[in-house]
Design a protein around this motif. Structure first.
Motif, mmCIF file in Angstrom:
data_model
loop_
_atom_site.group_PDB
_atom_site.id
_atom_site.type_symbol
_atom_site.label_atom_id
_atom_site.label_comp_id
_atom_site.label_asym_id
_atom_site.label_seq_id
_atom_site.Cartn_x
_atom_site.Cartn_y
_atom_site.Cartn_z
ATOM 1 N N SER A 182 0.828 -1.203 0.000
ATOM 2 C CA SER A 182 0.000 0.000 0.000
ATOM 3 C C SER A 182 0.863 1.255 0.000
ATOM 4 N N THR A 183 1.964 1.221 0.735
ATOM 5 C CA THR A 183 2.883 2.366 0.776
ATOM 6 C C THR A 183 3.441 2.679 -0.603
ATOM 7 N N LEU A 184 3.942 1.666 -1.276
ATOM 8 C CA LEU A 184 4.567 1.888 -2.584
ATOM 9 C C LEU A 184 3.551 2.390 -3.603
ATOM 10 N N LYS A 185 2.329 1.878 -3.539
ATOM 11 C CA LYS A 185 1.267 2.359 -4.430
ATOM 12 C C LYS A 185 0.924 3.809 -4.122
ATOM 13 N N HIS A 186 0.839 4.127 -2.846
ATOM 14 C CA HIS A 186 0.514 5.486 -2.426
ATOM 15 C C HIS A 186 1.590 6.469 -2.862
ATOM 16 N N ILE A 187 2.843 6.112 -2.673
ATOM 17 C CA ILE A 187 3.945 7.015 -3.015
ATOM 18 C C ILE A 187 4.020 7.260 -4.518
ATOM 19 N N ASP A 188 3.627 6.279 -5.303
ATOM 20 C CA ASP A 188 3.563 6.500 -6.757
ATOM 21 C C ASP A 188 2.614 7.647 -7.092
ATOM 22 N N LEU A 189 1.506 7.738 -6.361
ATOM 23 C CA LEU A 189 0.489 8.748 -6.623
ATOM 24 C C LEU A 189 0.772 10.070 -5.913
ATOM 25 N N TRP A 190 1.292 9.971 -4.683
ATOM 26 C CA TRP A 190 1.524 11.170 -3.872
ATOM 27 C C TRP A 190 2.933 11.107 -3.267
ATOM 28 N N PRO A 191 3.945 11.346 -4.088
ATOM 29 C CA PRO A 191 5.328 11.167 -3.617
ATOM 30 C C PRO A 191 5.717 12.102 -2.474
ATOM 31 N N ARG A 192 4.983 13.231 -2.306
ATOM 32 C CA ARG A 192 5.355 14.173 -1.246
ATOM 33 C C ARG A 192 4.597 13.908 0.055
ATOM 34 N N ASP A 193 3.980 12.757 0.176
ATOM 35 C CA ASP A 193 3.341 12.402 1.453
ATOM 36 C C ASP A 193 4.412 11.792 2.356
ATOM 37 N N ALA A 194 5.104 12.665 3.076
ATOM 38 C CA ALA A 194 6.287 12.252 3.841
ATOM 39 C C ALA A 194 5.957 11.253 4.947
ATOM 40 N N VAL A 195 4.799 11.375 5.570
ATOM 41 C CA VAL A 195 4.454 10.448 6.655
ATOM 42 C C VAL A 195 4.362 9.025 6.120
ATOM 43 N N VAL A 196 3.739 8.846 4.973
ATOM 44 C CA VAL A 196 3.657 7.513 4.375
ATOM 45 C C VAL A 196 5.029 7.071 3.878
ATOM 46 N N LEU A 197 5.767 7.982 3.265
ATOM 47 C CA LEU A 197 7.112 7.629 2.780
ATOM 48 C C LEU A 197 8.015 7.195 3.927
ATOM 49 N N SER A 198 7.775 7.704 5.121
ATOM 50 C CA SER A 198 8.625 7.326 6.261
ATOM 51 C C SER A 198 8.460 5.861 6.658
ATOM 52 N N LEU A 199 7.338 5.249 6.294
ATOM 53 C CA LEU A 199 7.058 3.882 6.761
ATOM 54 C C LEU A 199 8.116 2.859 6.340
ATOM 55 N N PRO A 200 8.557 2.833 5.076
ATOM 56 C CA PRO A 200 9.540 1.806 4.701
ATOM 57 C C PRO A 200 10.979 2.187 5.000
ATOM 58 N N LEU A 201 11.236 3.411 5.460
ATOM 59 C CA LEU A 201 12.599 3.880 5.682
ATOM 60 C C LEU A 201 13.030 3.621 7.118
ATOM 61 N N GLY A 202 14.315 3.730 7.380
ATOM 62 C CA GLY A 202 14.829 3.544 8.729
ATOM 63 C C GLY A 202 15.127 2.100 9.069
ATOM 64 N N ALA A 203 15.850 1.913 10.165
ATOM 65 C CA ALA A 203 16.285 0.583 10.589
ATOM 66 C C ALA A 203 15.135 -0.304 11.042
ATOM 67 N N PHE A 204 14.015 0.314 11.470
ATOM 68 C CA PHE A 204 12.851 -0.447 11.922
ATOM 69 C C PHE A 204 11.666 -0.260 10.975
ATOM 70 N N GLY A 205 11.950 0.104 9.726
ATOM 71 C CA GLY A 205 10.888 0.359 8.760
ATOM 72 C C GLY A 205 10.383 -0.897 8.076
ATOM 73 N N LEU A 206 9.398 -0.696 7.208
ATOM 74 C CA LEU A 206 8.778 -1.832 6.530
ATOM 75 C C LEU A 206 9.757 -2.598 5.651
ATOM 76 N N PHE A 207 10.680 -1.916 4.996
ATOM 77 C CA PHE A 207 11.692 -2.631 4.206
ATOM 78 C C PHE A 207 12.579 -3.471 5.121
ATOM 79 N N ALA A 208 13.067 -2.865 6.203
ATOM 80 C CA ALA A 208 13.994 -3.573 7.092
ATOM 81 C C ALA A 208 13.360 -4.829 7.668
ATOM 82 N N PHE A 209 12.068 -4.759 7.992
ATOM 83 C CA PHE A 209 11.400 -5.891 8.627
ATOM 84 C C PHE A 209 10.597 -6.742 7.645
ATOM 85 N N SER A 210 10.941 -6.616 6.363
ATOM 86 C CA SER A 210 10.238 -7.391 5.332
ATOM 87 C C SER A 210 10.818 -8.779 5.137
#
Length: 437
Positions: A110-138
């Protein structure tokens, strides 16, 4: 005229006060700064029908493992945004709610789909970033690369934004481009010093570059500006403790632990409580320094209350540190049974590396160093799948190197140490290299 967030995205509120408090609350959250909760609550009070501060507040509850409160506020946000919210806000709320509910693969999609449409939504973009983000824990083996590529795909939309530069630079650093990552992170830090994530990201770049003295000075100079209640306060001091260990100063590392990291004094989120505490005590012990048994027992008692059941692999590995160090074989066996069942059922994205690490840590604590080496060797390249940062995961490789040395496999230890020393200077690795002859 419609109200907007700091990134120019429309907000479904007519209250100037609510919009202003929401903008400030989001900035505080993106900076890891204190006052976030109170500011978001002001936004909610100013316009109770405005969904976005409710879901932002829910995310903050989730950081601190306040699951019931987080889910309740997420449910309220879903209800409100369905009645009065734009398409962007509905997607925003749903994406964050999925993450809050622990539905991580759905949240990432859902995050990746959302960012495609609204790339400047920083709160959503923050979800997969960081050491404890969605990418890290995938469970992905290439989540370091994925973070950098995602940041690169949206960089044109952010320019010199202090938050984005922080996360973009950190992603580069973790993906191996340390010099460029440090420069970009420092640009972001310069734009907003009241940004704990930037201070943290710079410390990671310094760690990867072997700039231990510079990192120590940074913490000493900056930490007085950051309240102890800040979400990263203890973790930033944890970095300073790693620097002390680099110099062999166990007394200082232990003093930092007792002052700000141990469960009885820290105000950190639960995941930081167990990971920072367990990893620092384990490093002290593995490096040959005495750790009072009472510290392990007290920390383990707190950890068992915070993470009584198996779930997140990164947490499970650190719970295994506690079980191994305290010789709590029953607790480790129970956790491993759940982990291995999930692996059998195909429900453990991180894969076999998780139980292997747990078994190897137990063997190390039992001083069966040969068994530790034998168990870890086949999965050492897969440790990245558990998430976290390079600095956090290096504990596993450190354990492996010490086990090699103690089991007499000096050439293998020397090969690993040579590779690490070519990547960055390290006084500790130099000492260990000398021990290999």
């Amino acid at each position: 005229m419609s109200l907007e967030d700091r990134y120019g995205l429309s907000l479904s509120t007519t209250s100037q006060e609510a919009a202003s408090a929401y903008r400030k609350g989001v900035d505080l959250m993106l900076a890891g700064w204190t006052g976030t909760a109170e500011t978001l609550e002001r936004a909610i009070a100013a316009d109770p029908e405005f969904a976005l501060p409710h879901i932002a507040r829910a995310r903050l509850h989730a950081f601190y493992q306040q699951g019931d409160l987080a889910r309740q506020k997420a449910a309220v946000a879903r209800e409100l945004v369905a009645k009065r919210g734009s398409m962007r806000e509905r997607s925003h709320v749903e994406t964050l709610a999925l993450a809050i509910e622990g539905r991580l693969p759905e949240a990432l999609a859902s995050t990746l789909k959302h960012i495609d449409l609204w790339p400047r939504d920083a709160v959503v973009l923050s979800l997969p970033l960081g050491a404890f983000g969605l990418f890290a824990f995938s469970g992905m083996a290439d989540h370091d690369r994925a973070r950098q590529e995602l940041c690169e795909s949206v960089a044109q939309h952010y320019g010199e934004d202090w938050w984005f530069l922080t996360m973009y630079g950190w992603a580069m650093t973790e993906n191996g481009d340390v010099a460029r990552g440090r420069g970009i992170t420092e640009r972001g830090f310069g734009l907003r010093r009241a940004n704990a994530h930037a201070a943290h990201a710079v410390l990671h770049a310094m760690f990867e570059a072997g700039s231990i003295e510079a990192a120590d000075r940074l913490v000493d100079d900056w930490i007085p500006t950051y309240d102890r209640a800040g979400i990263l306060h203890g973790h930033i001091r944890w970095h300073q403790a790693l620097g002390a260990l680099e110099h062999g100063d166990a007394a200082r590392a232990l003093a930092i632990y007792t002052e700000v990291i141990q469960p009885s004094v820290t105000q950190a989120p639960p995941l930081n409580v167990i990971t920072d505490g367990a990893s620092l005590l384990w490093r002290l012990s593995a490096y040959g320094h005495a750790v009072p048994k009472a510290l392990w027992l007290d920390a383990d008692a707190a950890a068992q209350k915070l993470f009584p059941r198996s779930g997140l692999p990164f947490a499970d590995v650190h719970m295994a540190l506690f079980a191994a160090a305290t010789q709590n074989r029953e607790a480790l066996a129970a956790r491993l049974a759940v982990i291995e069942q999930r692996l059998t059922e195909g429900k453990l994205p991180a894969g076999p590396v998780v139980p292997a690490i747990c078994h190897a840590l137990a063997a190390f604590a039992d001083e069966d160093h040969a068994a530790c080496v034998q168990t870890l060797a086949p999965v050492l390249g897969e440790v990245v799948r558990i998430g976290g940062s390079h600095a956090q995961r290096e504990l596993i490789e450190d354990t492996f190197i010490v086990a090699l040395i103690r089991s007499g496999e000096l050439p293998r230890a020397r090969t690993l140490l040579d590779a690490r020393l070519h990547r960055r200077p390290s006084l500790r690795d130099t000492r260990w290299q000398a021990a290999t002859g």
